[in-house]
Design a protein around this motif. Structure first.
Motif, PDB file in Angstrom:
ATOM      1  N   MET A 120       0.830  -1.199   0.000  1.00 41.99           N
ATOM      2  CA  MET A 120       0.000   0.000   0.000  1.00 41.99           C
ATOM      3  C   MET A 120       0.869   1.254   0.000  1.00 41.99           C
ATOM      4  N   ASN A 121       1.923   1.240   0.800  1.00 43.66           N
ATOM      5  CA  ASN A 121       2.841   2.381   0.825  1.00 43.66           C
ATOM      6  C   ASN A 121       3.537   2.556  -0.519  1.00 43.66           C
ATOM      7  N   GLN A 122       3.893   1.446  -1.117  1.00 40.83           N
ATOM      8  CA  GLN A 122       4.549   1.478  -2.421  1.00 40.83           C
ATOM      9  C   GLN A 122       3.637   2.091  -3.484  1.00 40.83           C
ATOM     10  N   LEU A 123       2.346   1.807  -3.379  1.00 41.12           N
ATOM     11  CA  LEU A 123       1.363   2.334  -4.326  1.00 41.12           C
ATOM     12  C   LEU A 123       0.890   3.735  -3.962  1.00 41.12           C
ATOM     13  N   GLY A 124       1.289   4.216  -2.785  1.00 40.06           N
ATOM     14  CA  GLY A 124       0.865   5.544  -2.348  1.00 40.06           C
ATOM     15  C   GLY A 124      -0.577   5.604  -1.900  1.00 40.06           C
ATOM     16  N   ILE A 125      -1.071   4.491  -1.356  1.00 44.25           N
ATOM     17  CA  ILE A 125      -2.468   4.398  -0.931  1.00 44.25           C
ATOM     18  C   ILE A 125      -2.554   4.509   0.585  1.00 44.25           C
ATOM     19  N   LYS A 126      -3.394   5.421   1.063  1.00 52.36           N
ATOM     20  CA  LYS A 126      -3.655   5.543   2.501  1.00 52.36           C
ATOM     21  C   LYS A 126      -4.819   4.621   2.851  1.00 52.36           C
ATOM     22  N   VAL A 127      -4.618   3.788   3.855  1.00 55.45           N
ATOM     23  CA  VAL A 127      -5.624   2.784   4.219  1.00 55.45           C
ATOM     24  C   VAL A 127      -6.285   3.167   5.538  1.00 55.45           C
ATOM     25  N   GLU A 128      -7.623   3.115   5.558  1.00 58.62           N
ATOM     26  CA  GLU A 128      -8.406   3.409   6.759  1.00 58.62           C
ATOM     27  C   GLU A 128      -9.437   2.304   6.963  1.00 58.62           C
ATOM     28  N   SER A 129      -9.806   2.062   8.224  1.00 60.51           N
ATOM     29  CA  SER A 129     -10.900   1.121   8.492  1.00 60.51           C
ATOM     30  C   SER A 129     -12.246   1.777   8.218  1.00 60.51           C
ATOM     31  N   GLN A 130     -12.317   3.085   8.442  1.00 60.38           N
ATOM     32  CA  GLN A 130     -13.460   3.908   8.053  1.00 60.38           C
ATOM     33  C   GLN A 130     -12.957   5.333   7.929  1.00 60.38           C
ATOM     34  N   LEU A 131     -13.754   6.156   7.297  1.00 61.78           N
ATOM     35  CA  LEU A 131     -13.308   7.528   7.043  1.00 61.78           C
ATOM     36  C   LEU A 131     -14.485   8.475   7.229  1.00 61.78           C
ATOM     37  N   PHE A 132     -14.245   9.559   7.938  1.00 63.38           N
ATOM     38  CA  PHE A 132     -15.264  10.597   8.066  1.00 63.38           C
ATOM     39  C   PHE A 132     -14.780  11.846   7.355  1.00 63.38           C
ATOM     40  N   VAL A 133     -15.522  12.270   6.358  1.00 64.30           N
ATOM     41  CA  VAL A 133     -15.318  13.554   5.698  1.00 64.30           C
ATOM     42  C   VAL A 133     -16.682  14.224   5.726  1.00 64.30           C
ATOM     43  N   GLU A 134     -16.805  15.206   6.575  1.00 65.49           N
ATOM     44  CA  GLU A 134     -18.112  15.814   6.845  1.00 65.49           C
ATOM     45  C   GLU A 134     -18.858  16.118   5.546  1.00 65.49           C
ATOM     46  N   PRO A 135     -20.122  15.650   5.464  1.00 65.78           N
ATOM     47  CA  PRO A 135     -20.972  15.026   6.488  1.00 65.78           C
ATOM     48  C   PRO A 135     -21.092  13.495   6.335  1.00 65.78           C
ATOM     49  N   PHE A 136     -20.153  12.851   5.665  1.00 63.23           N
ATOM     50  CA  PHE A 136     -20.304  11.438   5.320  1.00 63.23           C
ATOM     51  C   PHE A 136     -19.310  10.546   6.062  1.00 63.23           C
ATOM     52  N   TYR A 137     -19.812   9.357   6.471  1.00 62.95           N
ATOM     53  CA  TYR A 137     -18.944   8.289   6.936  1.00 62.95           C
ATOM     54  C   TYR A 137     -18.810   7.277   5.794  1.00 62.95           C
ATOM     55  N   PHE A 138     -17.574   6.959   5.464  1.00 64.44           N
ATOM     56  CA  PHE A 138     -17.302   5.971   4.425  1.00 64.44           C
ATOM     57  C   PHE A 138     -16.899   4.667   5.087  1.00 64.44           C
ATOM     58  N   ILE A 139     -17.639   3.599   4.803  1.00 64.74           N
ATOM     59  CA  ILE A 139     -17.375   2.273   5.345  1.00 64.74           C
ATOM     60  C   ILE A 139     -17.571   1.273   4.206  1.00 64.74           C
ATOM     61  N   HIS A 140     -17.017   0.071   4.370  1.00 65.18           N
ATOM     62  CA  HIS A 140     -17.163  -0.900   3.279  1.00 65.18           C
ATOM     63  C   HIS A 140     -18.521  -1.586   3.285  1.00 65.18           C
ATOM     64  N   GLU A 141     -18.909  -2.137   4.422  1.00 59.99           N
ATOM     65  CA  GLU A 141     -20.157  -2.886   4.500  1.00 59.99           C
ATOM     66  C   GLU A 141     -21.284  -1.997   5.020  1.00 59.99           C
ATOM     67  N   PRO A 142     -22.444  -2.036   4.359  1.00 62.62           N
ATOM     68  CA  PRO A 142     -23.578  -1.214   4.800  1.00 62.62           C
ATOM     69  C   PRO A 142     -24.007  -1.555   6.220  1.00 62.62           C
ATOM     70  N   LYS A 143     -24.523  -0.537   6.922  1.00 68.87           N
ATOM     71  CA  LYS A 143     -25.056  -0.731   8.267  1.00 68.87           C
ATOM     72  C   LYS A 143     -26.543  -0.398   8.256  1.00 68.87           C
ATOM     73  N   ASN A 144     -27.302  -1.175   9.008  1.00 72.76           N
ATOM     74  CA  ASN A 144     -28.738  -0.914   9.108  1.00 72.76           C
ATOM     75  C   ASN A 144     -29.113  -0.181  10.386  1.00 72.76           C
ATOM     76  N   ASP A 145     -28.130   0.071  11.249  1.00 71.45           N
ATOM     77  CA  ASP A 145     -28.418   0.687  12.549  1.00 71.45           C
ATOM     78  C   ASP A 145     -27.802   2.069  12.681  1.00 71.45           C
ATOM     79  N   SER A 146     -27.521   2.716  11.532  1.00 71.19           N
ATOM     80  CA  SER A 146     -26.912   4.047  11.569  1.00 71.19           C
ATOM     81  C   SER A 146     -28.014   5.092  11.706  1.00 71.19           C
ATOM     82  N   LEU A 147     -28.181   5.639  12.918  1.00 67.67           N
ATOM     83  CA  LEU A 147     -29.293   6.539  13.182  1.00 67.67           C
ATOM     84  C   LEU A 147     -28.918   8.010  13.029  1.00 67.67           C
TER      85      LEU A 147
END
Length: 215
Positions: A120-147
């Motif tokens: 990932m470092n070699q490719l210049g990719i920053k890896v996160e488990s989740q990401l918040f960029v207001e106003p959105f949370y970016f996650i891989h798997e959808p959640k049904n309990d996000s209120l």
């Protein structure tokens, strides 16, 4: 390649859905996509399953044209950038990445993303488990309990089944949007489609090569 857009507004942010399986976010100059599954074709061929060798090249060419078209400065990849172990497809992607200067790539780690931090470092990719960029949370798997927060995810490869006359049926990829989340279609053309909606209040934006339809 024909790029068609459908503009929607979520939390006062304008997003441009495209018929090329990615979203452009103008305020962040970001392209948002999911499930590119680099390495899948090479993995299949390694195990004796004959699939065309140019699938990945076609996916990457589409991605390059989207980056050029929107003058993108960052990619937000919502999981499953990769599919399998290191193979020849990784080298293809590494060569592809090298053509862009100052392109910031963030990967929200998906269930298939098992590559090493060194790669990932070699490719210049920053890896996160989740990401918040207001106003959105970016996650891989959808959640049904996000209120409280609006999530953008991938993983399930959403699609719709459209019935025509008689026994005619066609499956098309789509974006699924509810009050709490947006689920992206898989960017790669080499994926299946899940035609089950995730909730009763889902709005689907499906698309073809020439149009986007709200269902």
């Amino acid at each position: 390649m024909n790029i068609v857009t459908e503009h929607i507004t979520i939390a006062n942010e304008r997003l441009s859905l495209t018929n090329q399986r990615a979203i452009y976010w103008p305020d962040e100059k970001a392209l948002i996509l999911s499930d590119l599954h680099i390495g899948k074709t090479a993995h299949f061929r390694k195990h004796g399953i004959p699939v065309p060798d140019d699938i990945l090249q076609k996916d990457l060419e589409r991605l390059k044209q989207l980056i050029r078209h929107f003058k993108v400065q960052q990619l937000i990849i919502v999981g499953d950038l990769f599919h399998a172990e290191n193979n020849s497809n990784i080298l293809t992607f590494e060569s592809w990445v090298s053509q862009f200067e100052n392109l910031h790539i963030v990967l929200i780690k998906g269930n298939h993303d098992r590559q090493s931090n060194r790669l990932m470092n070699q490719l210049g990719i920053k890896v996160e488990s989740q990401l918040f960029v207001e106003p959105f949370y970016f996650i891989h798997e959808p959640k049904n309990d996000s209120l409280h927060e609006f999530t953008i995810s991938g993983h399930i490869h959403p699609g719709v089944l459209i019935k025509g006359r008689g026994k005619q049926k066609v499956k098309l990829p789509c974006y699924q949007v509810t009050k709490q989340q947006l689920i992206l279609p898989a960017f790669s053309l080499f994926t299946g489609l899940n035609t089950k909606a995730n909730s009763n209040d889902v709005i689907s934006y499906t698309f073809t090569d020439n149009a986007i339809f709200k269902l």
